[in-house]
Enzyme design. Sequence first.
Site, short mmCIF file in Angstrom:
data_model
loop_
_atom_site.label_atom_id
_atom_site.label_comp_id
_atom_site.label_asym_id
_atom_site.label_seq_id
_atom_site.Cartn_x
_atom_site.Cartn_y
_atom_site.Cartn_z
N ASP A 199 0.84 -1.21 0.00
CA ASP A 199 0.00 0.00 0.00
C ASP A 199 0.87 1.25 0.00
OD1 ASP A 199 -2.38 -1.58 0.24
OD2 ASP A 199 -1.90 -1.86 2.35
N LYS A 221 0.18 -8.03 -2.56
CA LYS A 221 -1.15 -7.51 -2.84
C LYS A 221 -1.09 -6.08 -3.35
CE LYS A 221 -4.44 -6.07 0.41
NZ LYS A 221 -5.40 -5.06 -0.03
N ASP A 224 -6.40 -6.75 -5.51
CA ASP A 224 -7.53 -6.58 -4.59
C ASP A 224 -8.30 -5.32 -4.95
OD1 ASP A 224 -9.21 -6.81 -2.40
OD2 ASP A 224 -7.77 -5.96 -0.99
N LYS A 245 -11.74 -5.47 -5.41
CA LYS A 245 -13.10 -5.66 -4.84
C LYS A 245 -14.20 -5.23 -5.82
CE LYS A 245 -11.64 -5.11 0.00
NZ LYS A 245 -10.23 -4.69 -0.16
N ASP A 305 -20.21 -5.11 -9.62
CA ASP A 305 -20.84 -4.49 -10.79
C ASP A 305 -21.79 -5.52 -11.41
OD1 ASP A 305 -21.33 -2.81 -13.06
OD2 ASP A 305 -19.33 -1.94 -12.80
N PRO A 336 -23.01 -8.55 -13.73
CA PRO A 336 -22.21 -9.74 -14.08
C PRO A 336 -21.41 -9.59 -15.36
CG PRO A 336 -24.37 -10.40 -13.29
CD PRO A 336 -24.40 -8.90 -13.37
N ASN A 337 -22.02 -9.02 -16.38
CA ASN A 337 -21.33 -8.88 -17.67
C ASN A 337 -20.05 -8.05 -17.54
OD1 ASN A 337 -21.40 -9.25 -20.60
ND2 ASN A 337 -21.64 -7.01 -20.62
N THR A 338 -20.13 -6.99 -16.75
CA THR A 338 -18.97 -6.11 -16.58
C THR A 338 -17.88 -6.78 -15.77
OG1 THR A 338 -20.36 -4.17 -16.78
CG2 THR A 338 -18.24 -3.84 -15.68
N THR A 377 -14.99 -4.77 7.25
CA THR A 377 -14.87 -4.76 8.71
C THR A 377 -15.17 -3.41 9.34
OG1 THR A 377 -12.50 -4.50 8.37
CG2 THR A 377 -13.26 -6.69 8.98
N ARG A 389 -1.21 -8.63 13.02
CA ARG A 389 -0.26 -7.80 13.77
C ARG A 389 0.69 -8.69 14.56
NH1 ARG A 389 -1.39 -4.89 10.60
NH2 ARG A 389 -2.40 -2.87 10.65
N GLN A 394 -6.85 -0.91 12.44
CA GLN A 394 -7.34 -2.29 12.46
C GLN A 394 -7.89 -2.57 13.85
OE1 GLN A 394 -7.72 -4.17 10.03
NE2 GLN A 394 -6.15 -3.88 8.49
N GLY A 448 0.48 -5.35 5.82
CA GLY A 448 0.97 -4.13 5.19
C GLY A 448 1.88 -3.35 6.09
N ARG A 449 1.29 -2.46 6.90
CA ARG A 449 2.07 -1.50 7.68
C ARG A 449 3.12 -2.09 8.61
NH1 ARG A 449 -3.28 1.68 9.12
NH2 ARG A 449 -3.98 -0.47 8.79
O1 C5P Z 1 -1.42 -2.18 6.87
P1 C5P Z 1 -2.31 -3.35 7.15
O2 C5P Z 1 -1.54 -4.61 7.56
O3 C5P Z 1 -3.43 -3.05 8.07
O4 C5P Z 1 -2.91 -3.68 5.70
C1 C5P Z 1 -3.99 -4.48 5.50
C2 C5P Z 1 -4.41 -4.48 4.05
O5 C5P Z 1 -5.61 -5.25 3.97
C3 C5P Z 1 -4.74 -3.12 3.46
O6 C5P Z 1 -4.45 -3.16 2.06
C4 C5P Z 1 -6.23 -3.01 3.67
O7 C5P Z 1 -6.85 -2.19 2.72
C5 C5P Z 1 -6.69 -4.44 3.51
N1 C5P Z 1 -7.93 -4.81 4.22
C6 C5P Z 1 -8.10 -4.57 5.56
N2 C5P Z 1 -9.26 -4.92 6.21
C7 C5P Z 1 -10.22 -5.51 5.55
C8 C5P Z 1 -10.07 -5.77 4.18
C9 C5P Z 1 -8.88 -5.40 3.55
O8 C5P Z 1 -7.22 -4.05 6.20
N3 C5P Z 1 -11.31 -5.86 6.18
#
Ligand code: C5P
Length: 244
Positions: A22, A44, A71, A73, A76, A78-80, A131, A191, A202, A222-223
């Site tokens: 990200d 991702k 990712d 998400k 739309d 179905p055809n698209t 979430t 985490r 989160q 990610g982070r």
């Molecule tokens: O930085 P972090 O570890 O929180 O990154 C989580 C990744 O998962 C981000 O790309 C975030 O958009 C994605 N994500 C999320 N929670 C969700 C669905 C997707 O954090 N419920």
Amino acid sequence: MNDHPPFRTNLRIKNPLCLSLDLPEKDNALGLLRKIGREAGMVKSGPVPFLSYGEELLREAENLGIPIFLDLKWHDIPNTVYATILALPSPAVRMVTVHALGGPSMVKAARQACEKIGKERPLLVAVTALTHLTEEELEAVGLPDRNQTVRRLGSMALESGADGLVLSPQELSMARTVWGPDPFLVTPGIRPMDVHVDADDQTHTATPETALSLGSDLLVVGRPILRAPDPLLALRKILGTIGR
Ligand code: C5P
């Protein structure tokens, strides 16, 4: 520990860690992809990297042999969605997401498009209830409580051809009880014990070990890696905690 079978596609990942790239800056992101991408099971890309430098990201991933989880998400008609999946720009794309709320016909169309790609098709994973949605917000959009919503949308998506679901770690036990061992379960909100991320949004989190023991197939991180002083070390430490 799960041994990450090829499941219903030829998806083969070397470990269950998915680096969530990200980063809005192309040079940073591509630098990190080259430096640490090959040590992750998948990388991702969400909308920001994809819209900012997606073509180069995918080309580089293809060159490096890194499987990409795209990712975006989709939600739309179905055809698209069908046409969107067939327009995927790179064979590096090995997993895609749709919103289960697009309904059975949309999920079926997505699966048909994936099948049309052939045996190296991407895995199709459905998002149930995002979430961030509170019980009030779920009610405001006409959905029952979180538990019921996740179960109903998850069952519908899997029956309609999704290979798996994106879930919070808190939903893993229920998911394995209700849907058994087959669905490929993807969990963000991971985490590591020793990582504290500032301004962390989160709320439903688990350690990599806990999420795997509850049945996750793919840990999206990610982070905790991106913001570490040494991202490669952070990634290797996480792999170490899960015996990889
Ligand atoms: O930085 P972090 O570890 O929180 O990154 C989580 C990744 O998962 C981000 O790309 C975030 O958009 C994605 N994500 C999320 N929670 C969700 C669905 C997707 O954090 N419920």
